[in-house]
Design a protein around this motif. Sequence first.
Motif: not given
Length: 234
Positions: A125-128, A153-156, A29-30, A166-168
């Motif tokens: 599974k869930l991620a941000v 999760s991954r952030c800016a 999710f964004d 890259d985040m994904l």
Amino acid sequence: MQNVVADQLVADKLVADKFVADKVSLVIFDWDGTVMDSVGRIVSSMRAAALKSELLVPSEFAVKQIIGLSLDPAFDILFPQSNQMQRQQLLAHYRDHYTLYDTTPTPLFAGVELVLQQLKDSNVKLAVATGKQRRGLTRMFAETGLEKYFDTSRCADEAQSKPHPDMLQQILRELDLPAEQAVMVGDTSHDMKMAQAIAMPRVGVTHGVHGRDVLSQFAPKAIIDTMPELLQVI
């Protein structure tokens, strides 16, 4: 008769749960404009920060278009003539305004927690993947109590800015899953582009920044208007 109806509802839920679990292993999710209705506060805070920094104040439309990007590319677009000192001032004013002074409500979108709970119950599974910096997401996790649903999760400030994937890619490596077993859910073209870049299925959400006309350009699996609809399309 009531027992029959109740049994059928239970059976229908089990079928729906199995469908989700069989088709998708991971939903990413964004945050802003997808999970949380924070677009209004982002816009007003950025415009207030520009005014305080004595920079040309961008339009509401212009600010909306950079939501989801990391701050450097966002500032490149909104304030191309600004120098490094001005950007540092702008960032400080933006953070202060967003966290301390702006009273624009930032509720979760309707049904978000119910959707997260049902997906977790289905062993998905869930991620941000968000344009927020880590401390911003940490603050939002604390305010909303949603951190317990997410596996990662991954952030800016931990990856290249959207729409680079890259985040994904980092999330997929961490969870040891291929892109085809995941779904990216987001409200902007940036979300759709980064998923499309690695052939990850994607679902556009219209209750944030971009509407169907923009989201449909990136061949999403579906476009939804409310979060509960997600359970019907993945």
